[in-house]
Design a protein around this motif. Sequence first.
Motif, PDB file in Angstrom:
ATOM      1  N   ASP A 127      57.837  28.972  44.918  1.00 44.56           N
ATOM      2  CA  ASP A 127      58.022  29.045  43.468  1.00 44.56           C
ATOM      3  C   ASP A 127      57.240  30.166  42.798  1.00 44.56           C
ATOM      4  O   ASP A 127      56.731  30.029  41.701  1.00 44.56           O
ATOM      5  N   ILE A 132      40.978  30.051  33.197  1.00 39.28           N
ATOM      6  CA  ILE A 132      42.400  30.132  33.570  1.00 39.28           C
ATOM      7  C   ILE A 132      42.608  29.562  34.967  1.00 39.28           C
ATOM      8  O   ILE A 132      41.664  29.456  35.752  1.00 39.28           O
ATOM      9  N   GLY A 133      43.842  29.195  35.270  1.00 37.80           N
ATOM     10  CA  GLY A 133      44.170  28.649  36.594  1.00 37.80           C
ATOM     11  C   GLY A 133      43.821  27.176  36.681  1.00 37.80           C
ATOM     12  O   GLY A 133      43.650  26.487  35.668  1.00 37.80           O
ATOM     13  N   PRO A 149      44.103  33.327  43.510  1.00 39.64           N
ATOM     14  CA  PRO A 149      45.247  34.117  43.043  1.00 39.64           C
ATOM     15  C   PRO A 149      45.191  34.402  41.547  1.00 39.64           C
ATOM     16  O   PRO A 149      45.569  35.496  41.105  1.00 39.64           O
ATOM     17  N   GLY A 166      41.124  32.351  47.331  1.00 44.01           N
ATOM     18  CA  GLY A 166      40.895  30.954  46.942  1.00 44.01           C
ATOM     19  C   GLY A 166      41.601  29.970  47.862  1.00 44.01           C
ATOM     20  O   GLY A 166      41.564  30.126  49.087  1.00 44.01           O
ATOM     21  N   GLN A 167      42.249  28.966  47.252  1.00 41.48           N
ATOM     22  CA  GLN A 167      42.939  27.938  48.043  1.00 41.48           C
ATOM     23  C   GLN A 167      43.989  28.544  48.967  1.00 41.48           C
ATOM     24  O   GLN A 167      44.206  28.071  50.072  1.00 41.48           O
ATOM     25  N   TYR A 212      45.778  27.101  52.967  1.00 41.98           N
ATOM     26  CA  TYR A 212      47.131  27.142  53.541  1.00 41.98           C
ATOM     27  C   TYR A 212      47.681  28.556  53.716  1.00 41.98           C
ATOM     28  O   TYR A 212      48.804  28.831  53.315  1.00 41.98           O
ATOM     29  N   ALA A 262      37.907  29.354  38.496  1.00 36.10           N
ATOM     30  CA  ALA A 262      37.216  28.686  39.604  1.00 36.10           C
ATOM     31  C   ALA A 262      38.051  27.619  40.298  1.00 36.10           C
ATOM     32  O   ALA A 262      37.557  26.918  41.178  1.00 36.10           O
ATOM     33  N   ILE A 280      28.262  31.752  41.620  1.00 38.21           N
ATOM     34  CA  ILE A 280      27.634  31.937  40.311  1.00 38.21           C
ATOM     35  C   ILE A 280      26.993  30.608  39.959  1.00 38.21           C
ATOM     36  O   ILE A 280      27.677  29.592  39.828  1.00 38.21           O
ATOM     37  N   PHE A 326      34.207  26.259  46.915  1.00 34.94           N
ATOM     38  CA  PHE A 326      34.365  25.696  48.247  1.00 34.94           C
ATOM     39  C   PHE A 326      32.988  25.449  48.827  1.00 34.94           C
ATOM     40  O   PHE A 326      32.154  26.347  48.889  1.00 34.94           O
ATOM     41  N   LYS A 371      49.274  22.621  37.456  1.00 34.63           N
ATOM     42  CA  LYS A 371      48.425  23.405  38.360  1.00 34.63           C
ATOM     43  C   LYS A 371      49.309  24.222  39.291  1.00 34.63           C
ATOM     44  O   LYS A 371      49.465  23.908  40.471  1.00 34.63           O
ATOM     45  N   TRP A 395      26.814  24.685  32.631  1.00 37.82           N
ATOM     46  CA  TRP A 395      26.838  25.870  31.789  1.00 37.82           C
ATOM     47  C   TRP A 395      27.017  25.554  30.301  1.00 37.82           C
ATOM     48  O   TRP A 395      27.284  26.449  29.495  1.00 37.82           O
TER      49      TRP A 395
HETATM   50  C1  FAD Z   1      48.409  22.956  50.425  1.00 39.32           C
HETATM   51  C2  FAD Z   1      48.669  23.510  49.045  1.00 39.32           C
HETATM   52  C3  FAD Z   1      49.922  23.965  48.711  1.00 39.32           C
HETATM   53  C4  FAD Z   1      50.163  24.522  47.439  1.00 39.32           C
HETATM   54  N1  FAD Z   1      51.428  24.989  47.137  1.00 39.32           N
HETATM   55  C5  FAD Z   1      51.653  25.589  45.939  1.00 39.32           C
HETATM   56  C6  FAD Z   1      52.943  26.114  45.614  1.00 39.32           C
HETATM   57  O1  FAD Z   1      53.896  26.006  46.407  1.00 39.32           O
HETATM   58  N2  FAD Z   1      53.108  26.724  44.407  1.00 39.32           N
HETATM   59  C7  FAD Z   1      52.084  26.841  43.500  1.00 39.32           C
HETATM   60  O2  FAD Z   1      52.291  27.423  42.433  1.00 39.32           O
HETATM   61  N3  FAD Z   1      50.848  26.328  43.779  1.00 39.32           N
HETATM   62  C8  FAD Z   1      50.619  25.712  44.975  1.00 39.32           C
HETATM   63  N4  FAD Z   1      49.383  25.194  45.237  1.00 39.32           N
HETATM   64  C9  FAD Z   1      48.337  25.272  44.191  1.00 39.32           C
HETATM   65  C10 FAD Z   1      47.738  26.671  44.130  1.00 39.32           C
HETATM   66  O3  FAD Z   1      47.193  27.048  45.383  1.00 39.32           O
HETATM   67  C11 FAD Z   1      46.656  26.684  43.062  1.00 39.32           C
HETATM   68  O4  FAD Z   1      47.271  26.394  41.828  1.00 39.32           O
HETATM   69  C12 FAD Z   1      45.986  28.040  42.987  1.00 39.32           C
HETATM   70  O5  FAD Z   1      45.305  28.345  44.197  1.00 39.32           O
HETATM   71  C13 FAD Z   1      45.001  28.079  41.838  1.00 39.32           C
HETATM   72  O6  FAD Z   1      44.443  29.342  41.791  1.00 39.32           O
HETATM   73  P1  FAD Z   1      43.051  29.620  41.102  1.00 39.32           P
HETATM   74  O7  FAD Z   1      42.848  31.099  41.243  1.00 39.32           O
HETATM   75  O8  FAD Z   1      43.057  28.999  39.765  1.00 39.32           O
HETATM   76  O9  FAD Z   1      41.980  28.801  41.933  1.00 39.32           O
HETATM   77  P2  FAD Z   1      41.610  28.702  43.489  1.00 39.32           P
HETATM   78  O10 FAD Z   1      42.697  29.194  44.354  1.00 39.32           O
HETATM   79  O11 FAD Z   1      41.131  27.317  43.658  1.00 39.32           O
HETATM   80  O12 FAD Z   1      40.385  29.708  43.635  1.00 39.32           O
HETATM   81  C14 FAD Z   1      39.185  29.467  42.954  1.00 39.32           C
HETATM   82  C15 FAD Z   1      38.058  30.200  43.660  1.00 39.32           C
HETATM   83  O13 FAD Z   1      36.890  30.142  42.847  1.00 39.32           O
HETATM   84  C16 FAD Z   1      35.770  30.019  43.670  1.00 39.32           C
HETATM   85  N5  FAD Z   1      34.668  29.458  42.877  1.00 39.32           N
HETATM   86  C17 FAD Z   1      34.660  28.307  42.145  1.00 39.32           C
HETATM   87  N6  FAD Z   1      33.476  28.151  41.512  1.00 39.32           N
HETATM   88  C18 FAD Z   1      32.732  29.227  41.865  1.00 39.32           C
HETATM   89  C19 FAD Z   1      31.390  29.631  41.531  1.00 39.32           C
HETATM   90  N7  FAD Z   1      30.616  28.919  40.715  1.00 39.32           N
HETATM   91  N8  FAD Z   1      30.941  30.794  42.081  1.00 39.32           N
HETATM   92  C20 FAD Z   1      31.724  31.521  42.925  1.00 39.32           C
HETATM   93  N9  FAD Z   1      32.993  31.188  43.259  1.00 39.32           N
HETATM   94  C21 FAD Z   1      33.480  30.058  42.736  1.00 39.32           C
HETATM   95  C22 FAD Z   1      36.239  29.091  44.776  1.00 39.32           C
HETATM   96  O14 FAD Z   1      35.431  29.221  45.926  1.00 39.32           O
HETATM   97  C23 FAD Z   1      37.678  29.587  44.984  1.00 39.32           C
HETATM   98  O15 FAD Z   1      37.755  30.557  46.001  1.00 39.32           O
HETATM   99  C24 FAD Z   1      49.115  24.619  46.481  1.00 39.32           C
HETATM  100  C25 FAD Z   1      47.845  24.145  46.823  1.00 39.32           C
HETATM  101  C26 FAD Z   1      47.606  23.600  48.082  1.00 39.32           C
HETATM  102  C27 FAD Z   1      46.238  23.116  48.445  1.00 39.32           C
END
Ligand code: FAD
Lengths: 106, 347
Positions: free
Chosen positions: B62, B292-293, B22, B49-50, B55, B125, B95, B130, B303, B266
């Motif tokens: 939120d 970020i993230g 996201p 992503g996650q 889920y 990331a 990557i 995954f 997080k 890296w």
């Molecule tokens: C069950 C559950 C419930 C949650 N509920 C909430 C909620 O209610 N509210 C909230 O704000 N947050 C919630 N979260 C947390 C939220 O999902 C995370 O904060 C959010 O997904 C983070 O986003 P992101 O884009 O930083 O990373 P991620 O969603 O983790 O995505 C990162 C992506 O990067 C990819 N990646 C990593 N390294 C590499 C690489 N070297 N090459 C290629 N791809 C790579 C991964 O495969 C992944 O797809 C919840 C999490 C879980 C597990």
Amino acid sequence: MTKLHIIAFDGTAYDIDAENGSTVMENAIRNSVPGIEAECGGACACATCHVYVDDAWTGVVGEPESMEEDMLDFAFDVRPNSRLSCQIKVRDELDGLIVRVPEHQG
Amino acid sequence: MPDVTKTPDVTKTDVLIVGAGPVGLFAVFELGLLDLKCHLVDILDRPGGQCAELYPEKPIYDIPGWPLITAQGLVGRLMEQIEPFQPQFTFNRMISALEKREDGSFRATTDEGEVFEAKAVVIAAGGGSFQPKRPPIPGIEAYEGKSVFYAVRRMEDFRGEDLLIVGGGDSALDWTLNLQPVARSVALVHRRAEFRASPDSVNKMFGLHEEEKLRFQIGQVTALAGESGVLRSATVKGPHGEVDIPCTRLLPFFGLTMKLGPIAQWGLNLHENLIPVDTEKFQSSEPGIFAIGDINTYPGKLKLILSGFHEAALMAQAAKHYISPAERIVFQYTTSSTSLQKKLGVA
Ligand SMILES: Cc1cc2nc3c(=O)[nH]c(=O)nc-3n(C[C@H](O)[C@H](O)[C@H](O)COP(=O)(O)OP(=O)(O)OC[C@H]3O[C@@H](n4cnc5c(N)ncnc54)[C@H](O)[C@@H]3O)c2cc1C
Ligand code: FES
């Protein structure tokens, strides 16, 4: 308060006063029980909070629901008394509950 | 041996975003408003992503302005929101290497050898890439890459082999059905007779089992036998005791877990597998590489998706400045700025 006994893989017993309504996983994490990872924070989405319910308690604790049963496919060395601890809610009847942590969460 | 005579395809972009979760997705929006084009790379086969992988059906409460939205719903909305900026995606790729060039731009390489050149890099990331879960079968590491595989890249690699496939989801069932005609024999092992996979595949599998074209065995793999990475058989513990199943290839499908992966190599400063950043630019220890993230850390970090969105907005300003230091960035609202609205395709 409801007493929980969570037994780590090395045999160390964690005797915990748990609040009703909390989950067994939350109590394990709060008390740093080794071997409970709970990567997904209790969303029934990771299967890293796997425990074995003591045989004397399986009836009281009950069976997993279908979502949990599906998630158990991602756990290892799953047995008939396997549960995901984030899906076991603490309640009065569970006073004295014994669960054991498996060797690996994967 | 890599073919040195062939120059790899190079994809050029303004900003390379590692991770299409996201936060990586929303970064496209903020960078897009500043006229920066983005290319996202993710090891998953789809954006989110996650949210998408862990889920999708669960509600999130939120996200500002959305009292309730499912995780997959949020991903859909983000994809819609960034559509005007025409982000490019490369899925199923990790990557693996990232290097800075003399002129301050970057060169990134995927695990399959594709090359990206970008003026700035955003690491979004999350908890890492995954990667397939490794079942805790003693000694399994020794067979990996030779007899044990967690994904099928080329079906031909399995021709004439005796396959043992483990799992009860769509990956396990789809590969059981697809590889059955190619392999010499196929055994599917799952811990119960119920499957998460689509009922259609399950029926087909049971059909083949009845015709004795494959073998379905309830149980769990507990041991492997073989020498120097060459698999001979696997021990399966079932409800009626142990059986040995002869096999030359093992394909375990136990879902995915997040591992930091190649990011550790890296040359960036890391703190407990996270990338420390400042809270003005969200920049890593290497100028021009932002984080970020969920992957970053700073005092007070939460997080949360909404925190990641905020980080994306501030990071975009800093990335723009890194790429075009001479250009003055004028602060504008999307509500009232016709120039921003043109970029969004609404004016
Ligand atoms: C069950 C559950 C419930 C949650 N509920 C909430 C909620 O209610 N509210 C909230 O704000 N947050 C919630 N979260 C947390 C939220 O999902 C995370 O904060 C959010 O997904 C983070 O986003 P992101 O884009 O930083 O990373 P991620 O969603 O983790 O995505 C990162 C992506 O990067 C990819 N990646 C990593 N390294 C590499 C690489 N070297 N090459 C290629 N791809 C790579 C991964 O495969 C992944 O797809 C919840 C999490 C879980 C597990
Ligand atoms: S904590 Fe993830 S399934 Fe229980």
